[in-house]
Design a protein around this motif. Structure first.
Motif, PDB file in Angstrom:
ATOM      1  N   GLY A  38      54.940  42.999  70.164  1.00  0.00           N
ATOM      2  CA  GLY A  38      54.195  44.235  70.281  1.00  0.00           C
ATOM      3  C   GLY A  38      55.053  45.479  70.303  1.00  0.00           C
ATOM      4  N   ARG A  39      56.333  45.343  69.895  1.00  0.00           N
ATOM      5  CA  ARG A  39      57.226  46.501  69.878  1.00  0.00           C
ATOM      6  C   ARG A  39      57.100  47.256  68.568  1.00  0.00           C
ATOM      7  N   PRO A  40      57.626  48.479  68.492  1.00  0.00           N
ATOM      8  CA  PRO A  40      57.504  49.260  67.260  1.00  0.00           C
ATOM      9  C   PRO A  40      58.167  48.563  66.073  1.00  0.00           C
ATOM     10  N   ALA A  41      57.548  48.701  64.901  1.00  0.00           N
ATOM     11  CA  ALA A  41      58.115  48.176  63.660  1.00  0.00           C
ATOM     12  C   ALA A  41      58.996  49.235  63.017  1.00  0.00           C
ATOM     13  N   GLY A  42      59.998  48.769  62.277  1.00  0.00           N
ATOM     14  CA  GLY A  42      60.874  49.669  61.535  1.00  0.00           C
ATOM     15  C   GLY A  42      61.097  49.135  60.135  1.00  0.00           C
ATOM     16  N   ILE A  43      61.997  49.774  59.416  1.00  0.00           N
ATOM     17  CA  ILE A  43      62.284  49.354  58.049  1.00  0.00           C
ATOM     18  C   ILE A  43      62.693  47.894  58.003  1.00  0.00           C
ATOM     19  N   THR A  44      63.533  47.480  58.940  1.00  0.00           N
ATOM     20  CA  THR A  44      64.031  46.100  58.894  1.00  0.00           C
ATOM     21  C   THR A  44      62.959  45.071  59.252  1.00  0.00           C
ATOM     22  N   SER A  45      61.823  45.525  59.817  1.00  0.00           N
ATOM     23  CA  SER A  45      60.714  44.593  60.054  1.00  0.00           C
ATOM     24  C   SER A  45      60.137  44.115  58.733  1.00  0.00           C
ATOM     25  N   ASP A  46      60.029  45.018  57.761  1.00  0.00           N
ATOM     26  CA  ASP A  46      59.587  44.618  56.426  1.00  0.00           C
ATOM     27  C   ASP A  46      60.611  43.694  55.765  1.00  0.00           C
ATOM     28  N   LEU A  47      61.905  43.950  56.022  1.00  0.00           N
ATOM     29  CA  LEU A  47      62.943  43.093  55.428  1.00  0.00           C
ATOM     30  C   LEU A  47      62.851  41.678  55.998  1.00  0.00           C
ATOM     31  N   TYR A  48      62.542  41.566  57.289  1.00  0.00           N
ATOM     32  CA  TYR A  48      62.356  40.242  57.882  1.00  0.00           C
ATOM     33  C   TYR A  48      61.249  39.499  57.150  1.00  0.00           C
ATOM     34  N   ALA A  49      60.143  40.190  56.867  1.00  0.00           N
ATOM     35  CA  ALA A  49      59.010  39.538  56.204  1.00  0.00           C
ATOM     36  C   ALA A  49      59.408  39.024  54.821  1.00  0.00           C
ATOM     37  N   VAL A  50      60.191  39.803  54.091  1.00  0.00           N
ATOM     38  CA  VAL A  50      60.676  39.341  52.785  1.00  0.00           C
ATOM     39  C   VAL A  50      61.545  38.095  52.978  1.00  0.00           C
ATOM     40  N   GLY A  51      62.396  38.108  54.014  1.00  0.00           N
ATOM     41  CA  GLY A  51      63.223  36.943  54.300  1.00  0.00           C
ATOM     42  C   GLY A  51      62.385  35.717  54.616  1.00  0.00           C
ATOM     43  N   ALA A  52      61.277  35.916  55.356  1.00  0.00           N
ATOM     44  CA  ALA A  52      60.398  34.796  55.692  1.00  0.00           C
ATOM     45  C   ALA A  52      59.735  34.225  54.438  1.00  0.00           C
ATOM     46  N   VAL A  53      59.324  35.105  53.541  1.00  0.00           N
ATOM     47  CA  VAL A  53      58.731  34.652  52.281  1.00  0.00           C
ATOM     48  C   VAL A  53      59.775  33.897  51.451  1.00  0.00           C
ATOM     49  N   LEU A  54      60.987  34.448  51.381  1.00  0.00           N
ATOM     50  CA  LEU A  54      62.038  33.806  50.596  1.00  0.00           C
ATOM     51  C   LEU A  54      62.401  32.440  51.171  1.00  0.00           C
ATOM     52  N   TYR A  55      62.538  32.347  52.474  1.00  0.00           N
ATOM     53  CA  TYR A  55      62.853  31.058  53.101  1.00  0.00           C
ATOM     54  C   TYR A  55      61.785  30.018  52.754  1.00  0.00           C
ATOM     55  N   HIS A  96      59.709  52.837  51.668  1.00  0.00           N
ATOM     56  CA  HIS A  96      60.424  53.343  52.846  1.00  0.00           C
ATOM     57  C   HIS A  96      60.954  54.753  52.595  1.00  0.00           C
ATOM     58  N   ARG A  97      61.394  55.024  51.361  1.00  0.00           N
ATOM     59  CA  ARG A  97      61.884  56.367  51.034  1.00  0.00           C
ATOM     60  C   ARG A  97      60.776  57.412  51.211  1.00  0.00           C
ATOM     61  N   LEU A  98      59.540  56.995  50.959  1.00  0.00           N
ATOM     62  CA  LEU A  98      58.400  57.903  51.082  1.00  0.00           C
ATOM     63  C   LEU A  98      57.798  57.897  52.482  1.00  0.00           C
ATOM     64  N   GLY A  99      58.399  57.141  53.398  1.00  0.00           N
ATOM     65  CA  GLY A  99      57.891  57.107  54.764  1.00  0.00           C
ATOM     66  C   GLY A  99      56.777  56.117  54.987  1.00  0.00           C
ATOM     67  N   ILE A 100      56.722  55.051  54.179  1.00  0.00           N
ATOM     68  CA  ILE A 100      55.650  54.061  54.287  1.00  0.00           C
ATOM     69  C   ILE A 100      56.234  52.715  54.689  1.00  0.00           C
ATOM     70  N   LEU A 101      55.778  52.178  55.812  1.00  0.00           N
ATOM     71  CA  LEU A 101      56.080  50.797  56.186  1.00  0.00           C
ATOM     72  C   LEU A 101      54.892  49.933  55.784  1.00  0.00           C
TER      73      LEU A 101
END
Length: 661
Positions: free
Chosen positions: A408-425, A351-356
């Motif tokens: 179908g809405r734009p993804a942001g940094i927290t979209s990746d965080l949701y995915a990590v949460g889904a994996v952790l759950y 994310h720091r480098l601008g990559i989602l």
């Protein structure tokens, strides 16, 4: 030196001198023949190429391969190429088994058919398709490369693309007779029985009775490059040991780097240019760019990008994937959180480098020898300025996709965080994550493991919040929140189900269709499915007389501007259609140039000529992809005046009027 050797040497000198004199006299063919008699095959090849003496050139090339060390033979091929004798260089490279180099030489020589054949032998069918399509752009009336393209696409499972190519071979072209048996077989493969019958009727009229067997890819179906003792040597360096996995668009092989001796994974693009292959190539190149920029201990390292493949050489992950480990059974919460924190660390740097990433899931988490988790597969990544969100569109894998992505809405940094949460759950409970408005739909992690408490549930729920602004601000904050808690070392006493990964569950063995893995822009959710056999999304349309008639008309046109009919399954009562690529003009308005409008006009005119019509030429159905207009499959029944509506829409576009929404 005995008398015989002296006599041989003298003859050689005499022929060599004769070759030089003939060269000075510009008799290059004669100079080539004398060079052969002198035993100088390399000079003979140069002179024969200069004089256009095909027979002597072939003999010289054969002698180079038979009598000279491989390194010298390769140098001779390179010398021919550098002197502009690309056709002869290609012929020598073929004899040496260097098919990628041969293909490049034939491209330079304008020998497109030979180039395509050798690209395919080198395991680069996408380059073969590009070479043939380039030739067709220059000479659209040339049926030979169109036939070769159709056969190439058919061999590699791109049946719908093959149909489009073969349908455009004119009735008067000599290649038409050769194309018909393959075209009929392709129609049958996708269930277009009526089109197949019409094609076989044409075969009967032309006296084409025998149907040749399906032709294998040149050199067989395996990856072809160079064999030296062991496995295939890719790109002159990587000796393959086994194939790890394959999909419609890429092959992953295990290999040994012959320079470093290191074990590597080589990911080779294999999607063809036609249709969805263009999007796949963009994803492949995007992944390489992301990995080149992102060097982090928890991201699978990119060793090399090979443009001529294209291919990526990656570090080999002996520990397998997280999806594999989850299928084996539960993990301790402490280990689950350790994995999640490593993923967050990698995402924080990305994310720091601008990559989602946009597709975090267990299958994309790999382990090295020491069991360290590493994030892989950046094919869905968004590269850019993350001060604004990524482009809208449902991209990723449904089970781990954030609510905003599913819509179908734009993804942001927290979209990746949701995915990590889904994996952790899922690591903590064995169930897919489906939180609902502040509570867990299936049950909190603490219900599975009594050693977990409300504070643990809250930390996971924060990652899985419905609204992006209710999740942690960034990956580092999320990691700190998880690390601040003590997580149990013991395995959970109750594990709900062994993880099948990629939820919603993939089709059971023997089944072909499953829930979609990529949702496009969300407009076709009701009919979108994933074809597990060919690893692609399809639209499954219920079959009735009206939809079947519409499908037949679209299938007969073969225009790239119209939706592609992939399959007609009468037994199941289904019609399969390719979903649109790119962006709808409703999402990304833009001016349409006159050439694109004219291509659309011609496509609709062809459709009308076979009794069909679209009926909905509007901003919701018109897509822009890779510089071209595409139409989505009509999402409503055809109105009675569909053909008139099509014509009116084209006229409005010609006048510069905006499309209706």
């Amino acid at each position: 030196m005995n008398p015989d050797e002296r006599e041989t040497a003298e003859r050689s000198r005499t022929h060599a001198e004769a070759s030089r004199r003939l060269e000075e006299a510009c008799d290059f063919a004669g100079a080539a023949r004398e060079a052969l008699l002198a035993g100088d095959a390399r000079r003979a090849a140069r002179m024969a190429a200069l004089g256009g003496d095909e027979a002597t050139a072939r003999e010289a090339i054969a002698r180079i391969v038979e009598r000279l060390p491989r390194e010298i033979a390769l140098a001779s091929a390179s010398d021919l190429a550098s002197r502009g004798f690309s056709k002869y260089a290609g012929a020598l490279y073929v004899q040496l088994g260097e098919h990628a180099e041969a293909a490049s030489a034939f491209v330079a020589a304008g020998e497109v058919m030979l180039a395509a054949e050798n690209f395919e032998r080198a395991g680069q069918p996408a380059e073969a398709a590009r070479a043939l399509e380039g030739a067709l752009r220059q000479r659209p009336e040339d049926a030979a490369p169109r036939l070769a393209l159709g056969a190439l696409l058919a061999r590699h499972g791109r049946t719908e693309g093959a149909i489009k190519a073969l349908q455009q071979i004119g009735a008067s072209a000599p290649e038409r007779a050769a194309a018909l048996p393959l075209l009929a077989r392709c129609f049958e493969e996708v269930g277009l029985a009526e089109a197949a019958r019409e094609t076989r009727a044409e075969m009967a009229r032309l006296g084409v009775h025998a149907e040749p067997p399906a032709k294998e890819a040149p050199g067989g179906s395996d990856l072809k490059n160079e064999r030296r003792g062991g496995g295939v040597v890719l790109f002159g360096r990587y000796e393959t040991t086994r194939e790890i996995a394959s999909s419609a668009h890429a092959r992953l092989v295990e290999a040994i780097d012959r320079i470093s001796g290191e074990r590597v994974a080589v990911k080779i693009f294999s999607g063809l240019v036609e249709g969805a292959g263009r999007d796949a190539l963009q994803r492949f190149e995007r992944e390489a760019r992301a990995l080149e920029r992102l060097r982090h201990p928890n991201v699978v390292p990119l060793h090399q990008y090979v443009p001529e493949g294209p291919a990526m050489v990656l570090a080999f992950m002996r520990g397998g994937s997280l999806a594999d480990k989850m299928r084996e059974g539960p993990v301790a919460p402490a280990r689950a959180v350790e994995i999640a924190c490593l993923l967050l660390s990698a995402l924080g740097e990305a994310h720091r480098l601008g990559i989602l990433h946009r597709d975090v899931k267990p299958a994309n988490v790999l382990f090295d020898d020491a069991g360290t988790a590493m994030l892989s597969d950046f094919g869905a990544a968004h590269l850019g300025d993350l001060s604004s969100t990524a482009t809208a569109g449902a991209i990723g894998t449904y089970a781990y996709m954030s609510p905003e992505q599913r819509l179908g809405r734009p993804a942001g940094i927290t979209s990746d965080l949701y995915a990590v949460g889904a994996v952790l759950y899922e690591l903590l409970t064995g169930e897919a994550a489906e939180p609902t408005r502040g509570r867990f739909h299936r049950g909190a992690p603490s219900e599975t493991n009594p050693e977990l408490g409300a504070e643990h549930d809250a930390a996971v729920a924060a990652l899985l919040a419905d609204e992006p602004d209710r999740r942690p601000e960034d990956a580092f904050q999320a990691r700190r929140a998880l690390s601040a808690l003590r997580w149990p070392e013991a395995l959970p006493r109750r594990w709900v189900t062994p993880n099948p990964s990629e939820r919603p569950a993939a089709p059971r063995e023997g089944e072909r269709l499953g829930p979609p893995l990529a949702l496009g822009d969300g407009r076709d959710m009701a009919s979108l499915r994933h074809d597990a056999w060919l690893d692609r999304e399809v639209l499954v349309i219920p079959m009735d007389e009206a939809s079947l008639a519409r499908a037949r008309a679209f299938a007969r046109t073969g225009s790239p501007a119209l939706p592609t009919v992939l399959r007609v399954d009468r037994a199941a009562g289904e019609i399969w259609v390719a979903p649109p690529l790119g962006k709808a003009l409703a999402d990304a308005p833009r001016a349409i140039d006159p050439a694109a409008i004219e291509r659309l006009r011609q496509a609709l005119a062809t459709l009308a000529a076979v009794g069909g019509a679209h009926g909905y030429i509007d901003a919701q159905h018109v897509y822009w992809f890779d510089g071209e207009i595409e139409l989505a499959w009509p999402r409503k029944p055809a109105p009675p005046d569909a053909a008139e509506r099509d014509l009116a829409a084209i006229e409005a576009l010609t006048r510069g009027a905006p499309l209706s929404r």
